[in-house]
Scaffold this motif. Structure first.
Motif, PDB file in Angstrom:
ATOM      1  N   GLN A  15      -7.218 -24.592  -4.171  1.00 19.16           N
ATOM      2  CA  GLN A  15      -6.157 -24.695  -5.160  1.00 19.16           C
ATOM      3  C   GLN A  15      -4.816 -24.305  -4.533  1.00 19.16           C
ATOM      4  O   GLN A  15      -4.472 -23.132  -4.442  1.00 19.16           O
ATOM      5  N   CYS A  16      -4.052 -25.282  -4.117  1.00 16.09           N
ATOM      6  CA  CYS A  16      -2.752 -25.062  -3.470  1.00 16.09           C
ATOM      7  C   CYS A  16      -1.663 -25.489  -4.451  1.00 16.09           C
ATOM      8  O   CYS A  16      -0.987 -26.505  -4.269  1.00 16.09           O
ATOM      9  N   THR A  17      -1.525 -24.709  -5.528  1.00 16.41           N
ATOM     10  CA  THR A  17      -0.722 -25.131  -6.672  1.00 16.41           C
ATOM     11  C   THR A  17       0.724 -24.657  -6.622  1.00 16.41           C
ATOM     12  O   THR A  17       1.502 -24.991  -7.509  1.00 16.41           O
ATOM     13  N   SER A  18       1.097 -23.878  -5.636  1.00 17.03           N
ATOM     14  CA  SER A  18       2.475 -23.391  -5.536  1.00 17.03           C
ATOM     15  C   SER A  18       2.827 -23.187  -4.062  1.00 17.03           C
ATOM     16  O   SER A  18       1.925 -23.114  -3.217  1.00 17.03           O
ATOM     17  N   PRO A  19       4.124 -23.090  -3.738  1.00 14.70           N
ATOM     18  CA  PRO A  19       4.512 -22.875  -2.332  1.00 14.70           C
ATOM     19  C   PRO A  19       3.880 -21.633  -1.727  1.00 14.70           C
ATOM     20  O   PRO A  19       3.461 -21.639  -0.557  1.00 14.70           O
ATOM     21  N   ALA A  20       3.795 -20.551  -2.511  1.00 10.48           N
ATOM     22  CA  ALA A  20       3.213 -19.311  -1.988  1.00 10.48           C
ATOM     23  C   ALA A  20       1.725 -19.472  -1.705  1.00 10.48           C
ATOM     24  O   ALA A  20       1.227 -19.077  -0.650  1.00 10.48           O
ATOM     25  N   SER A  48      -5.953 -15.135   0.461  1.00  8.84           N
ATOM     26  CA  SER A  48      -6.294 -16.557   0.510  1.00  8.84           C
ATOM     27  C   SER A  48      -7.543 -16.838  -0.320  1.00  8.84           C
ATOM     28  O   SER A  48      -7.617 -17.852  -1.029  1.00  8.84           O
ATOM     29  N   MET A  49      -8.526 -15.943  -0.230  1.00 11.70           N
ATOM     30  CA  MET A  49      -9.747 -16.116  -1.015  1.00 11.70           C
ATOM     31  C   MET A  49      -9.444 -16.049  -2.507  1.00 11.70           C
ATOM     32  O   MET A  49      -9.897 -16.904  -3.277  1.00 11.70           O
ATOM     33  N   TYR A  50      -8.691 -15.054  -2.905  1.00 11.28           N
ATOM     34  CA  TYR A  50      -8.404 -14.885  -4.331  1.00 11.28           C
ATOM     35  C   TYR A  50      -7.604 -16.059  -4.882  1.00 11.28           C
ATOM     36  O   TYR A  50      -7.825 -16.503  -6.019  1.00 11.28           O
ATOM     37  N   MET A  51      -6.690 -16.590  -4.094  1.00 13.64           N
ATOM     38  CA  MET A  51      -5.826 -17.662  -4.576  1.00 13.64           C
ATOM     39  C   MET A  51      -6.494 -19.032  -4.549  1.00 13.64           C
ATOM     40  O   MET A  51      -6.148 -19.902  -5.350  1.00 13.64           O
TER      41      MET A  51
END
Length: 317
Positions: free
Chosen positions: A61-66, A113-116
């Protein structure tokens, strides 16, 4: 490079564990937090960790720049398996305790990274990401090759500077238990003492031990377990204000609580992370754990069991 000075000696006198934080207490806590995350990555396949869920963007899930800066988003969908293996390597080195100054940052990066990005995650992933990030300033001040190494004998400036960050970790863990206890009271099932009965019937967190259906059919047992959990969490939230003796009792209480959660609710990774959080929270940093003695005792027990088993085998033959 950093020597002792009068202010450090004064601080050490008022807060005994403030100037000797780089001990195996802090080291074991870091290892446990990393090990909890490691069990998630190592014992779950890439397909499970990044499985598509209904109503959730496709993993990772790469839903934002951060979020896009996370390990799994940087590596991309094509290299998810390799990214998982890289995360496992970082967590293994963190568990081993090597170079905390460098691995502290990488540990936080992998945990965040895991949590996001993972599709399948629990509260342990969130707590691990939060605590590993909070520990970064302390690890940057830890110049030892291994976090198991003996700490400096005298008070040092890096240890004194690291202490406030470790104190923040303690405050955060206290808040976690307070929120866990008080927050549950919003739910009717927790207030009337039936919550664990319904949790036991859950497909995800259901209790899986012999006789659980019979035991949880007894109203007094369910009520005692449900309210007992709330009381335990409330008591643990007050650990910051507890005396030294009370903290020892709270540490045992917390470990038993999370051991029960691991066994009966199938949340081992969460419990392992919380064992590390409890060490940070309740064990004075200057009271090193007798790890060598504990390992030696465990080895002796194993050898005795093997010898006894061998003797029984010989007798039976």
């Amino acid at each position: 490079m950093f020597g002792t000075c009068r202010p450090l000696k004064a601080l050490s006198a008022k807060v005994p564990d403030s100037s000797h934080v780089f001990t195996n207490v802090y080291g074991l806590a870091r290892s446990l937090i990393a090990f909890g995350s490691l069990t998630t990555l190592a014992f779950s396949s890439t397909e499970v960790l990044f499985s598509p869920l209904a109503g959730v963007p496709e993993a990772p899930q790469c839903t934002s720049p951060a979020v896009s800066l996370g390990l799994f988003c940087v590596m991309g969908e094509r290299w998810l398996h390799e990214a998982r293996l890289l995360g496992i390597l970082v967590l293994l080195m963190t568990v081993a305790g090597w170079k905390p100054r460098f691995l502290g940052v990488l540990h936080a990066y992998v945990s965040l990274s895991m949590y996001m990005s993972l599709s399948v995650k629990d509260g342990g992933d969130q707590i691990a990401s939060m605590l590993s990030l909070m520990l970064v300033p302390a690890t940057l001040l830890d110049s030892r090759d291994w976090h198991w190494s003996a700490p400096p004998q005298a008070a040092t400036l890096p240890a004194a500077l690291a202490y406030p960050w470790l104190l923040i970790c303690r405050i955060q863990v206290s808040f976690l238990y307070w929120h866990a206890s008080v927050g549950k009271l919003r739910e009717t099932t927790w207030r009337n003492g039936t919550a664990l009965y319904y949790i036991s019937k859950s497909n995800m967190f259901g209790f899986a031990f012999p006789g659980s259906d019979w035991l949880l059919g007894i109203a007094v047992v369910v009520l005692s377990m449900t309210w007992g959990l709330l009381i335990a969490e409330a008591l643990l939230s007050m650990g910051l204000l507890a005396s030294a003796d009370a903290k020892k009792g709270l540490l045992i209480l917390g470990c038993l609580l999370h051991l029960g959660i691991a066994l009966f609710m199938s949340l081992p990774s969460f419990s392992i992370v919380m064992f590390g959080a409890l060490l940070l929270y309740l064990r004075p940093f200057d009271q090193e754990l007798p790890l060598r003695k504990m390992l030696s005792s465990m080895r002796d027990i194993v050898l005795r069991l093997r010898t006894t088993s061998l003797h029984h085998s010989i007798d039976n033959s």
